[in-house]
Design an enzyme around this catalytic site. Structure first.
Site, PDB file in Angstrom:
ATOM      1  N   GLY A 241      13.426  -1.660 -10.591  1.00 27.81           N
ATOM      2  CA  GLY A 241      12.231  -1.873 -11.385  1.00 27.81           C
ATOM      3  C   GLY A 241      11.274  -0.701 -11.335  1.00 27.81           C
ATOM      4  N   THR A 243       8.362   2.038 -10.369  1.00 31.07           N
ATOM      5  CA  THR A 243       8.179   2.880  -9.194  1.00 31.07           C
ATOM      6  C   THR A 243       7.041   2.390  -8.321  1.00 31.07           C
ATOM      7  OG1 THR A 243       9.045   4.769 -10.424  1.00 31.07           O
ATOM      8  CG2 THR A 243       7.777   5.251  -8.442  1.00 31.07           C
ATOM      9  N   ASP A 244       5.938   1.951  -8.913  1.00 27.73           N
ATOM     10  CA  ASP A 244       4.806   1.525  -8.088  1.00 27.73           C
ATOM     11  C   ASP A 244       5.148   0.278  -7.271  1.00 27.73           C
ATOM     12  OD1 ASP A 244       4.957  -0.046 -10.356  1.00 27.73           O
ATOM     13  OD2 ASP A 244       2.793  -0.193 -10.657  1.00 27.73           O
ATOM     14  N   GLY A 246       8.212  -0.332  -6.239  1.00 30.63           N
ATOM     15  CA  GLY A 246       9.090   0.208  -5.206  1.00 30.63           C
ATOM     16  C   GLY A 246       8.308   0.758  -4.030  1.00 30.63           C
ATOM     17  N   GLU A 263      16.200   1.125  -7.001  1.00 28.25           N
ATOM     18  CA  GLU A 263      16.562   1.797  -8.250  1.00 28.25           C
ATOM     19  C   GLU A 263      15.321   1.787  -9.131  1.00 28.25           C
ATOM     20  OE1 GLU A 263      20.551   1.422 -10.171  1.00 28.25           O
ATOM     21  OE2 GLU A 263      20.624  -0.409  -8.968  1.00 28.25           O
ATOM     22  N   CYS A 297      16.130   2.410 -17.228  1.00 31.21           N
ATOM     23  CA  CYS A 297      15.574   3.331 -16.235  1.00 31.21           C
ATOM     24  C   CYS A 297      16.205   4.717 -16.335  1.00 31.21           C
ATOM     25  CB  CYS A 297      15.763   2.770 -14.825  1.00 31.21           C
ATOM     26  SG  CYS A 297      17.480   2.525 -14.356  1.00 31.21           S
TER      27      CYS A 297
END
Length: 779
Positions: A241, A243-244, A246, A263, A297
């Site tokens: 999903g 980046t933030d 993650g 990912e 992505c």
């Protein structure tokens, strides 16, 4: 009378919708869904509505999972784990085979359900998503059969928590589920809030085939449900999903001991060179930028075109954009469907407005938008500067940017001007140029004259801030296995760094020896000018240099300048390591005396020499592969060094503990900045002299002695350090993992172990990341 060409140019296509009656009947019959926990569907609880993104019509209601639901699902998975793990690989393979066969039998149903759930065009779900999802299960049925022989001595992680993306729900689910089950783990899945229906359909299929209760558990819900799964007692979190999110998961799992697979997104570049087949490149950009409404992505939203052909290419691309059909996703002629949610549509439009306000010029399809649904017309932003938000931020929508370049070097610099590195494609008829550029792109996957090709056998790691962990093929299975836990070893107490910086008495040598830091192949005084007394059993051994933040900065710069080391062959690096072992053996007595002086085991010297030989032996055995995937395509995988690698050593086994991490790291081609054992850093100062006389290039190994926790914190926050190994305390490991979340630095924390028993193959696995290059062959 019109010509045939006129007719083909002007005629319109009538609608060709796929019938959705069976899927709608299935949804209406159920209406409200519970969770799959412990082999049974629970009664529906507090509900979340699921809507068709293309029509805004409600499809179903799913239960908003609570923390209690997650706890129950994890408990069911934990209870099922011993039985599932105890099955032979052959038995697990049979279950996966049964799942794959039943997915095939329901392929038409599942692709229509996926269209209704995601808003993606039926052609994409039919031709890409469903075949790829089923291929994942078949591929990992094979790995289940082979697992014990291919990965001897490794064991399953235990319970895996999987948090899924909204854009590709079924392929995303099976990309995690298949290798996890093949390796012997049990799984708790939290589907995306917007697209949970294919996961619930999979739940019914698993019940039909009789998959053992608790092996797969599915808990639907929103972000709070996902947060509860991250906090639950699972052994790994696999997240796909934004980046933030993650970063938030990295912080939340720091110090928990949970394995982590992320990912994440990436504004993937598409590089079109002057000698490219422009028509093919235009179709490649259509695939990269607008397939799946740009919600992939690995989609290519940053288009970089050689200045010599930029005008022609832009004209062809905009003409092609005008011909894209936007509308009903169930229509077989639709190219662009609906975004997955109204919130996502609003985010894309807000980002687009910011991009235009920053000076970019928007060219957008004139196709009329449907009256209902989350539709955004495909668009192209010209004249967007590298700092434009549409260039730097991952919009996940059908909007691409286009910029020009003059030279290959400029193209590479523009492509790499991002903290993310998911994927890229290179378009050129010059295969030498294409492969040279592909090698220099800081991405995990590069396609040459194609974009978006995928297969279950091919790794697809993300570099930098596009992910942590490994996905795809053999690497995916390995990511769900681990070696047996190392026997815990006590940590030596940290020294007192508050001692006076200068000695009172002279050291007991005829000529006083001044130990220094080792930076860029030279011995350097610390920037702060301080030292501290190294003592053993109340007796002073000597003065050690006290490194600080500026010394770390200088060492990282020196390591970057030594990039030529990474370009050497493995054989050349092996020769250096053999020479190092030879020189260390000539000074064995001296090192043994130094170790005995501080109460350490002199046997470390012989163990280090043997370790150097083994690292040398493995240096030219780090092999890539050509993987069989698609016809007329060579899929090349190459293990690549991280680049600059930070290492914080354990406060014991001062020589062996340093060598056990540094030597495999440089054998793989990395350059390191290492913090030696605090209890006896003078051994590292002696070891620097061995490096000096063994053809180890300046900057390849840098040694900064001092307070490990403070210096490791500097390394964790340094954007130019690609990965960090920490071999200290569990508390320190938690701090390093938490501090690395800001830049999503890869971390490995092999704490509390006997370095004489360390398997160098595991260390070498941690010392590389995989790059996959797709090359057309025989077309």
């Amino acid at each position: 009378m019109p010509s045939v060409n006129d007719i083909l140019t002007t005629m319109d296509y009538g609608p060709a919708p796929e019938a959705a009656g069976e899927v709608m009947g299935w949804l209406q019959a159920r209406g409200r869904f519970g969770h799959l926990i412990g082999g049974a569907m629970t009664a529906p609880g507090p509900q979340l509505a699921v809507h068709n993104p293309a029509t805004d019509e409600p499809l179903a209601e799913v239960t908003r999972g609570s923390a209690a639901d997650v706890t129950a699902a994890v408990a069911a998975a934990r209870a099922a784990a011993p039985g599932w793990t105890a099955l032979s690989g052959h038995e697990r393979a049979k279950w996966l085979y049964a799942l794959a066969r039943n997915l095939q039998k329901r392929e038409a149903f599942l692709r229509i359900l996926e269209v209704l759930d995601t808003g993606k065009p039926i052609r994409e779900c039919r031709d890409i998503d469903l075949p790829l999802a089923i291929r994942e299960v078949y591929h990992h049925a094979g790995w289940a059969e082979l697992c014990a022989g291919e990965f001897p001595g490794l064991e399953p992680l235990g319970v895996v928590g999987a948090i899924l993306p909204s854009g590709c729900p079924l392929p995303g689910l099976l990309r995690t589920l298949a290798p996890a089950l093949a390796a012997g783990n049990t799984v708790v899945v939290k589907p995306a809030e917007e697209t949970p229906l294919s996961a619930l359909a999979l739940a019914e299929i698993c019940l039909e085939i009789g998959l053992p209760a608790g092996v797969l558990n599915i808990v639907t819900g929103d972000g709070a449900t996902g947060a509860a799964l991250v906090a639950a007692e699972v052994d790994k979190i696999a997240f796909t999903g934004a980046t933030d999110i993650g970063r938030a998961i990295r912080k939340a799992t720091a110090g928990s001991g949970k394995a982590l697979g992320l990912e994440l997104g990436g504004q993937s570049p598409v590089l079109v060179f002057a000698d490219a087949d422009l028509d093919a490149a235009v179709e490649g950009v259509v695939t990269a930028a607008w397939t799946g409404q740009g919600e992939s992505c690995s989609g290519g939203a940053r288009i970089l075109v050689a200045e010599a052909v930029a005008e022609r290419f832009t004209a062809r691309l905009t003409a092609r954009m005008e011909k894209l059909r936007l509308g009903d996703p169930l229509d077989k002629g639709t190219d662009i469907g609906a975004l997955v949610s109204a919130a996502q549509r609003d985010r894309v439009l807000a980002l687009l407005a910011r991009g235009v306000a920053a000076g970019a010029r928007l060219l957008q399809s004139s196709a009329p938008l449907p009256a209902q649904g989350n539709f955004v017309a495909p668009g192209l932003l010209l004249d967007a500067q590298p700092t434009n938000p549409c260039v730097t931020e991952d919009g996940l929508g059908p909007i691409a940017t286009l910029a020009s370049f003059r030279t290959p070097a400029e193209a590479i610099a523009l492509a790499n001007a991002s903290r993310q590195g998911r994927a890229a494609s290179v378009w050129s008829e010059n295969i030498t140029l294409a492969q040279d550029v592909a090698a220099k792109l800081a991405t995990g996957t590069v396609w040459i004259n194609s974009h978006g090709t995928a297969d279950a056998a091919a790794p697809s790691d993300g570099k930098r801030e596009s992910g942590l962990g490994r996905t795809g093929g053999r690497a995916a299975l390995r990511a769900f296995l681990r070696p047996p836990a190392a026997a815990p070893q006590p940590e030596a107490p940290a020294p007192d760094f508050s001692a006076a910086p200068c000695p009172d008495p002279a050291l007991p040598q005829p000529i006083d020896r001044t130990a220094k830091l080792y930076i860029g192949g030279a011995q350097k005084r610390p920037e702060g000018g301080h030292s501290w007394r190294v003592t053993h059993a109340g007796r002073e051994i000597g003065l050690a240099p006290l490194g600080g933040r500026k010394d770390i900065r200088n060492a990282v710069e020196a390591a970057h300048k030594a990039s030529g080391w990474s370009k050497l062959t493995g054989a050349a690096r092996a020769q250096v390591l053999y020479f190092l072992a030879e020189n260390l053996s000539l000074r064995a007595a001296e090192f043994e005396a130094r170790l005995a002086e501080s109460g350490d085991d002199p046997a470390e010297v012989a163990q280090t020499i043997r370790l150097a030989f083994r690292a040398a032996a493995l240096a030219d055995k780090i092999a890539g592969a050509v993987i069989q995937t698609k016809p007329q395509m060579l899929t090349l995988t190459r293990p690549e060094p991280w680049g600059v690698l930070g290492i914080a050593c354990a406060n014991r086994q001062p020589l062996l503990g340093l060598a056990a991490l540094v030597l495999p790291a440089i054998a793989a081609g990395n350059r390191v900045v290492a913090i030696p054992a605090m209890a006896q850093p003078l051994v590292a100062a002696d070891f620097a002299q061995v490096l000096d006389t063994s053809d180890v290039r300046g900057g390849v190994v840098n040694l900064i002695s001092g307070p490990r926790e403070d210096l490791a914190q500097v390394l964790a926050g340094h954007d130019d350090v690609a990965a960090l190994w920490y071999a200290g305390t569990p508390e320190g490991a938690a701090r390093v993992e938490r501090d690395s979340a800001a830049n999503l630095k890869a971390t490995w924390c092999p704490t509390a172990r006997d370095w004489a028993a360390q398997d160098l193959r595991e260390t070498l696995t941690q010392a590389t990341q995989t790059k996959t290059i797709w090359v057309p062959y025989g077309i």
